[in-house]
Each structure stands twice: as C-alpha cells, then as structure tokens.
Design a protein around this motif. Sequence first.
Motif, PDB file in Angstrom:
ATOM      1  N   THR A 384       0.837  -1.206   0.000  1.00  0.00           N
ATOM      2  CA  THR A 384       0.000   0.000   0.000  1.00  0.00           C
ATOM      3  C   THR A 384       0.871   1.254   0.000  1.00  0.00           C
ATOM      4  O   THR A 384       0.582   2.228  -0.704  1.00  0.00           O
ATOM      5  CB  THR A 384      -0.934  -0.005   1.237  1.00  0.00           C
ATOM      6  OG1 THR A 384      -1.696  -1.188   1.183  1.00  0.00           O
ATOM      7  CG2 THR A 384      -1.858   1.196   1.252  1.00  0.00           C
ATOM      8  N   SER A 393      -0.490   0.800  -9.363  1.00  0.00           N
ATOM      9  CA  SER A 393      -1.359  -0.111  -8.618  1.00  0.00           C
ATOM     10  C   SER A 393      -0.614  -1.360  -8.157  1.00  0.00           C
ATOM     11  O   SER A 393       0.190  -1.926  -8.895  1.00  0.00           O
ATOM     12  CB  SER A 393      -2.530  -0.536  -9.514  1.00  0.00           C
ATOM     13  OG  SER A 393      -3.229  -1.587  -8.868  1.00  0.00           O
ATOM     14  N   GLU A 395      -2.550  -3.732  -6.747  1.00  0.00           N
ATOM     15  CA  GLU A 395      -3.679  -4.648  -6.561  1.00  0.00           C
ATOM     16  C   GLU A 395      -3.539  -5.876  -7.449  1.00  0.00           C
ATOM     17  O   GLU A 395      -2.932  -5.821  -8.509  1.00  0.00           O
ATOM     18  CB  GLU A 395      -4.974  -3.947  -6.973  1.00  0.00           C
ATOM     19  CG  GLU A 395      -5.484  -2.983  -5.941  1.00  0.00           C
ATOM     20  CD  GLU A 395      -6.679  -2.189  -6.474  1.00  0.00           C
ATOM     21  OE1 GLU A 395      -7.162  -1.360  -5.709  1.00  0.00           O
ATOM     22  OE2 GLU A 395      -7.101  -2.400  -7.626  1.00  0.00           O
ATOM     23  N   PHE A 397      -5.885  -9.066  -9.300  1.00  0.00           N
ATOM     24  CA  PHE A 397      -7.244  -9.505  -9.622  1.00  0.00           C
ATOM     25  C   PHE A 397      -7.310 -10.995  -9.304  1.00  0.00           C
ATOM     26  O   PHE A 397      -6.505 -11.785  -9.776  1.00  0.00           O
ATOM     27  CB  PHE A 397      -7.574  -9.267 -11.091  1.00  0.00           C
ATOM     28  CG  PHE A 397      -8.915  -9.837 -11.456  1.00  0.00           C
ATOM     29  CD1 PHE A 397     -10.079  -9.270 -10.943  1.00  0.00           C
ATOM     30  CD2 PHE A 397      -9.017 -10.964 -12.264  1.00  0.00           C
ATOM     31  CE1 PHE A 397     -11.322  -9.816 -11.234  1.00  0.00           C
ATOM     32  CE2 PHE A 397     -10.264 -11.513 -12.562  1.00  0.00           C
ATOM     33  CZ  PHE A 397     -11.417 -10.925 -12.052  1.00  0.00           C
ATOM     34  N   LYS A 402     -13.899 -12.896  -7.325  1.00  0.00           N
ATOM     35  CA  LYS A 402     -14.944 -12.221  -8.110  1.00  0.00           C
ATOM     36  C   LYS A 402     -16.157 -13.156  -8.264  1.00  0.00           C
ATOM     37  O   LYS A 402     -17.312 -12.746  -8.069  1.00  0.00           O
ATOM     38  CB  LYS A 402     -14.325 -11.863  -9.472  1.00  0.00           C
ATOM     39  CG  LYS A 402     -15.280 -11.338 -10.500  1.00  0.00           C
ATOM     40  CD  LYS A 402     -15.497  -9.844 -10.330  1.00  0.00           C
ATOM     41  CE  LYS A 402     -16.368  -9.326 -11.465  1.00  0.00           C
ATOM     42  NZ  LYS A 402     -17.259  -8.272 -11.067  1.00  0.00           N
ATOM     43  N   ALA A 436     -14.899   1.083   0.865  1.00  0.00           N
ATOM     44  CA  ALA A 436     -14.127   1.111  -0.391  1.00  0.00           C
ATOM     45  C   ALA A 436     -13.389  -0.221  -0.585  1.00  0.00           C
ATOM     46  O   ALA A 436     -13.335  -0.768  -1.688  1.00  0.00           O
ATOM     47  CB  ALA A 436     -13.128   2.263  -0.353  1.00  0.00           C
ATOM     48  N   PHE A 437     -12.857  -0.747   0.523  1.00  0.00           N
ATOM     49  CA  PHE A 437     -12.114  -2.019   0.475  1.00  0.00           C
ATOM     50  C   PHE A 437     -13.048  -3.162   0.041  1.00  0.00           C
ATOM     51  O   PHE A 437     -12.724  -3.958  -0.850  1.00  0.00           O
ATOM     52  CB  PHE A 437     -11.513  -2.273   1.869  1.00  0.00           C
ATOM     53  CG  PHE A 437     -10.999  -3.655   2.100  1.00  0.00           C
ATOM     54  CD1 PHE A 437      -9.821  -4.085   1.497  1.00  0.00           C
ATOM     55  CD2 PHE A 437     -11.684  -4.545   2.931  1.00  0.00           C
ATOM     56  CE1 PHE A 437      -9.339  -5.377   1.712  1.00  0.00           C
ATOM     57  CE2 PHE A 437     -11.211  -5.829   3.154  1.00  0.00           C
ATOM     58  CZ  PHE A 437     -10.028  -6.240   2.545  1.00  0.00           C
ATOM     59  N   ALA A 439     -15.908  -2.914  -1.552  1.00  0.00           N
ATOM     60  CA  ALA A 439     -16.367  -2.718  -2.942  1.00  0.00           C
ATOM     61  C   ALA A 439     -15.332  -3.279  -3.909  1.00  0.00           C
ATOM     62  O   ALA A 439     -15.667  -3.922  -4.904  1.00  0.00           O
ATOM     63  CB  ALA A 439     -16.609  -1.228  -3.197  1.00  0.00           C
ATOM     64  N   LYS A 440     -14.072  -3.075  -3.606  1.00  0.00           N
ATOM     65  CA  LYS A 440     -12.986  -3.628  -4.444  1.00  0.00           C
ATOM     66  C   LYS A 440     -13.020  -5.155  -4.409  1.00  0.00           C
ATOM     67  O   LYS A 440     -12.847  -5.823  -5.435  1.00  0.00           O
ATOM     68  CB  LYS A 440     -11.622  -3.172  -3.914  1.00  0.00           C
ATOM     69  CG  LYS A 440     -11.308  -1.729  -4.184  1.00  0.00           C
ATOM     70  CD  LYS A 440     -10.475  -1.604  -5.446  1.00  0.00           C
ATOM     71  CE  LYS A 440     -10.030  -0.176  -5.640  1.00  0.00           C
ATOM     72  NZ  LYS A 440      -9.426   0.042  -6.933  1.00  0.00           N
ATOM     73  N   ASP A 443     -15.242  -6.632  -6.703  1.00  0.00           N
ATOM     74  CA  ASP A 443     -14.705  -6.641  -8.082  1.00  0.00           C
ATOM     75  C   ASP A 443     -13.566  -7.649  -8.250  1.00  0.00           C
ATOM     76  O   ASP A 443     -12.920  -7.715  -9.288  1.00  0.00           O
ATOM     77  CB  ASP A 443     -14.136  -5.258  -8.439  1.00  0.00           C
ATOM     78  CG  ASP A 443     -15.244  -4.274  -8.763  1.00  0.00           C
ATOM     79  OD1 ASP A 443     -16.354  -4.741  -9.079  1.00  0.00           O
ATOM     80  OD2 ASP A 443     -14.991  -3.060  -8.685  1.00  0.00           O
ATOM     81  N   LYS A 445     -10.751  -7.552  -6.434  1.00  0.00           N
ATOM     82  CA  LYS A 445      -9.449  -6.878  -6.312  1.00  0.00           C
ATOM     83  C   LYS A 445      -9.071  -6.568  -4.856  1.00  0.00           C
ATOM     84  O   LYS A 445      -9.937  -6.245  -4.038  1.00  0.00           O
ATOM     85  CB  LYS A 445      -9.490  -5.553  -7.076  1.00  0.00           C
ATOM     86  CG  LYS A 445      -9.570  -5.734  -8.571  1.00  0.00           C
ATOM     87  CD  LYS A 445      -9.578  -4.376  -9.214  1.00  0.00           C
ATOM     88  CE  LYS A 445      -9.758  -4.502 -10.710  1.00  0.00           C
ATOM     89  NZ  LYS A 445     -10.132  -3.230 -11.295  1.00  0.00           N
ATOM     90  N   TYR A 446      -7.788  -6.629  -4.589  1.00  0.00           N
ATOM     91  CA  TYR A 446      -7.262  -6.212  -3.279  1.00  0.00           C
ATOM     92  C   TYR A 446      -5.750  -6.046  -3.373  1.00  0.00           C
ATOM     93  O   TYR A 446      -5.113  -6.536  -4.323  1.00  0.00           O
ATOM     94  CB  TYR A 446      -7.584  -7.242  -2.180  1.00  0.00           C
ATOM     95  CG  TYR A 446      -7.151  -8.646  -2.526  1.00  0.00           C
ATOM     96  CD1 TYR A 446      -5.842  -9.070  -2.357  1.00  0.00           C
ATOM     97  CD2 TYR A 446      -8.078  -9.555  -3.054  1.00  0.00           C
ATOM     98  CE1 TYR A 446      -5.455 -10.348  -2.693  1.00  0.00           C
ATOM     99  CE2 TYR A 446      -7.697 -10.839  -3.406  1.00  0.00           C
ATOM    100  CZ  TYR A 446      -6.375 -11.231  -3.220  1.00  0.00           C
ATOM    101  OH  TYR A 446      -5.972 -12.495  -3.566  1.00  0.00           O
TER     102      TYR A 446
END
Length: 591
Positions: A384, A393, A395, A397, A402, A436-437, A439-440, A443, A445-446
């Motif tokens: 981070t 980024s 992150e 996938f 997902k 926000a975390f 929501a990712k 998707d 993602k993290y």
Amino acid sequence: MSNTSSLDVITSLCKRRGFIFHSSEIYGGINGFWDYGPTGCEMKRNIKEDWWKTTVRNREDVAGLDATIIMHPSIWRASGHLDTFSDPMSTCKACKKLMRADQIWDILADGEIGQSLQAELDAGTDAGKIAGWCKGKAKGLAPNLAAVQNPLVLTAAFEKIKADPASCGSLQALYKLLANANKEVEDEVVTPCPYCGGELTDPRPFNLMFKTVVGPVDDPANVAYLRPETAQAIFAQFPNVLSTSRQTVPFGIAQMGKSFRNEVTPRNYTFRSREFEQMELEFFIRPDEAVELICGRVTTMADNPDLSTPQNAWGWEVWHKYWVERRKQWIQSCGLPKDSFVEYWQKPEELAHYARACVDIQYSFPFGVQELEGIAARSDFDLTQHQKHSGKSMEVFDEPLKLAANALGEAGKAAFMEKVTAEWAARGKDAEAARAFVAKLFDGKYVPHVIEPSAGVDRMMLALLCNAYEEQKLTDEKGKEDVRVVMHFSPRIAPVKVAVFPLVKNKPELYGKAREMFEHLRRRYAAFWDESGAIGRRYRRQDEIGTPWCVTVDFQTLEDGTVTVRDRDTMLQERLTLEQLKAKIDDALLV
Ligand code: ATP
C-alpha cells in the motif's frame, strides 16, 4: 553439542581455520566488516543454497528475485526507512565515542570497566573497597568518571554505599552512583560513558542507512542509499514478478543478498555487522475478508489446523504460524538442535503499528539469547505504501474472489459489507475505508497482505559455528591424553564434505588411485586433498573444519577398490566402495 561459552574460542578457530577474517586486517581492520575465508565462504554458500533450495526451488508457490543494492531513493521514503530507520545514539562529551543509547549497559558489562567493577561487587559491595577502586584502577580505566575526578563526588558515593549497600548492588546502579552521587535533583542525573566514565549527551535518532551519490555530481539531488534490507525490492518489483511468474496469491517472492546498516556500535563478532547478508521471503496472502468470501469462513489458530499443507481457507494467523514452523524446521535441518533456540512472540506494545504479529527466533549465543531471524505478519502495509508513493497499482485480480462475490447476490453483498464495516470499526478503522475495500473485493481486487520470514546469513552462520564447536578429551591406547577440537556441522552445511588421503606418497600406483578417486569425488562434492603428515594429524585438521568423512586410500584399495571411511563424530572407520561412499554422502546431503 557445544561445550564452550566463549566467543573468543570460536573467533580464534575461525581465524586459524580460514572461516572468518577481519576485513582490511593488514590496515588495522574496519569495525563491523568481516571477510569469509576459504572454509567460511564455502559454508556461507551452503547456508544460502540450502535456504534457496528449501524456500524457492522445492516449492511451487515461491519465485526468486535478484535486485540491485542501490535503488531509487523514493523506495526508502515509501518504506518509512528515511524517516524512522534509526537507533538512539549518544556521544560521550569527554572521549567523543558514539554508541547506541540502548546498549550502554551491555557495553559496560562487556568492557574492562564493567568487568573490573563487577569483580569488586562480586566480593561484596563494600564502600571502602569501591572508594579504593576509584582511587586506583579506575584512574586508568574510567578517568572521566565523576567519582574519580572529584573527591566530593567520591565522598558522597562512599557515604551512600555505606548507608545502603543494597541500593547500588548492581553494576548499573553502582556505575550511575559513581557519576551522580552529589546530585539530589533527578533532572541533573547523567548517564556515564561505558568507555571512560564521561558524561553522555541525550540520545538522538541516528539513521542507519549508508548514503552514496549516484553519477558524477556530488549533489543532494543525487543521493542514494545502500539497501538496509533486501525486502523492499521485492515489494517494488511485485507487479513485474506477478505478471511474469504465472503465480497467483497466495505465493511468495524470495531474495537473498547483501544489506548494509551503519550500526552505531557493531558488536559480538559478526552478529551485528555493518555489511551483512539477508535471506528474505515475502509471502503474499489474501486479506482475511477475501478468504471469507471465497471459502465462507476463515480458519484461525483456534481451529487447531494441520499446518503441514497450506489450505485455501487459512487466514493470516495460520499462514504466519505455518511460516514460523517452516523456519524452525529449516533451522533444525541445518543442525541447530530444537532446544538451542526459542520463539519470542512480540507483545502488542512492541509491534510496529501495521504488524499483526511478529515472532523472533532467538538463539542462545555465548553472549546471550539474541535474535537469529524474525517472522512478521505485516498486513498490506508495504504494498500500500508503494502504491501510494509510486502511483502504480499494487492490486491483484483474484478470479475466484470475483466469482464468489457474484454468487452472493445483492442482499448477501450488503450484509457482508455491513459485517466488515462493523469489524473494522471495532479495530478503530474508518467506515469509508472499509466500504471502499469491500467494494474492491466485490470486483475481485485487493492489495495482498504479507508474511515476512527474514533471516540473516551471518547470524545463522555464527549460531552454527557456536553450536558445532566441541573440545573432546581423548585417551589413546597408550593412555596418553589429548584434546580433539571438532566442529559437528551437519553435512549439508559443512564447508568440505569429504577429504581424501593417500596412505603414503611414495607408491605411485596407490597415489595415482587416490588422486583418481579424489578427482571423481570433487566433481560432485566440495572435497579436500591432503597428503602431508600422519593420517591422525590429517584427521584432526579436517575435524577442525567439520569435514564429515575422511577417506584413506590404502593398499587394500588396489586389491578390492574399497577405501577406509572415517566418520568425524564417532571416529569409527568402515570399508566402503566408491559407489557405497557416494550413496552415503548423497543421502546425507539431500535437501
Ligand atoms: P536487531 O534487532 O538485532 O537489530 P532487526 O530486528 O533490526 O535486528 P531485521 O530488520 O528484522 O533485524 O532483519 C532481519 C534479520 O537480518 C535479522 O533477524 C538478522 O538475522 C539480520 N540482521 C539484521 N541486522 C543485522 C546486522 N547488523 N548484522 C547481521 N545481521 C543482521
């Protein structure tokens, strides 16, 4: 196995047998730098190769990296090293020596002043004797100590010791008293220098990174740093390794190599050096919330999991413990007995703000129980930070994530969002960040979290040297007593695996056979040829560098191809063919 508590004995053997030399010795040496000699460099290589094989080659979920020592200085801004990688440093106002403020009492205890004063204490804290010490020995040892320079301070100290010997019964209390006996106000009390007794400055932070300049212009804009750890390059290259290694989280990136720290007081031989080598693994894992989405629940240590094979549902806590166990297994497999080291779990107040847990593996060195290596659960802090500072980024996938999120449906997602927000709030974290975390996560993602087993090659080597040393009292058939110095290294770590001796030098056929066998063996193993002196003396030389097997080629070899193989630890001999010998060595070396 070790039966010595003296670092001096190890230091002297290391010099005598070519393990470790002081760097730049012909110019008087340079403090905190060490060179590894002919046997030492082989041994160090073995440690590193063993680690690499165990950590990288023998695993499908770890990839390697070999990054540069000098990197973009922004890396050290992002990692926090520029701002916080410092030790408290004090300077003596009298002798001008610099030292780590948190090591003053250790330096005192190890030095001449401490040992001399301790001897007085051991004889019973007697005011008269301590005063005698101040007027006598201390004049040479601690000339700047207040009680040595100022008769009023000495008198005040004398009275205090006489009135209450127990209050200054420890070395630290007594030394402090001899510097401050005339002071009534706590604010005026000073810490005396452990080298001369002078007054020390208040501790100031001292950044441990070595600076250099990149390019021909010596300008602040061109300042760069020698890396103080190998780990940061792993974080900085995370996206490249991820996209080229065909790995998916959970997986690790390993690197070993030189690191540099301008340690204020390098000490205890190679234990705290200014240039040293590290072997570091960053093992990236899913955040627990992602594991929960994919597996429905997170396995924690409360579930008493079987740690032998990694499982999808493991949370950070189990991964951390898994790596603690792996590291302990490796340390043991290198030859350190289980009871020679301990796990120290850092207390919550000792942990860095981002760390969830940190275990130090501590070994009983001759100078005390000290850190051999550490295993930290560092959350997503490092990636981070680099994401924030580089704007790139970090992150990943994660397809299963997902799919799992999609399968939840809208109501399920809302419930999950609410649950995670509440859990983060309970840990004092912001609700907006939690949303926000999550929501990712929906998707797929993290930013991965990380478990970091971080080991020092030099410390491991020092521990192995200390552990291996033994002085054995032997009596021969004629009753003559002798002492054998033997290093009981594990064959995997031993600098030389096998030594070959021709029984005699002057029989060409026998000599030629021995040479042939040696040439054959040296293509496979680190082998040593020795043709001089009695066989017994040749054995002893090999014992001191820890060679597990000595092979003597004799007249019988010419008849049946067998050789005498002498075992270092038992000193027993057996006759083996070359093939049998190779099978024996191979078996012991298998990682
Ligand atoms: P210490 O508290 O002893 O200074 P550390 O906690 O700062 O060590 P880390 O930054 O965690 O050490 O480094 C990981 C490993 O690197 C250590 O466990 C040790 O084996 C090795 N190491 C660190 N500093 C040195 C040094 N100055 N000399 C030799 N090895 C070192």
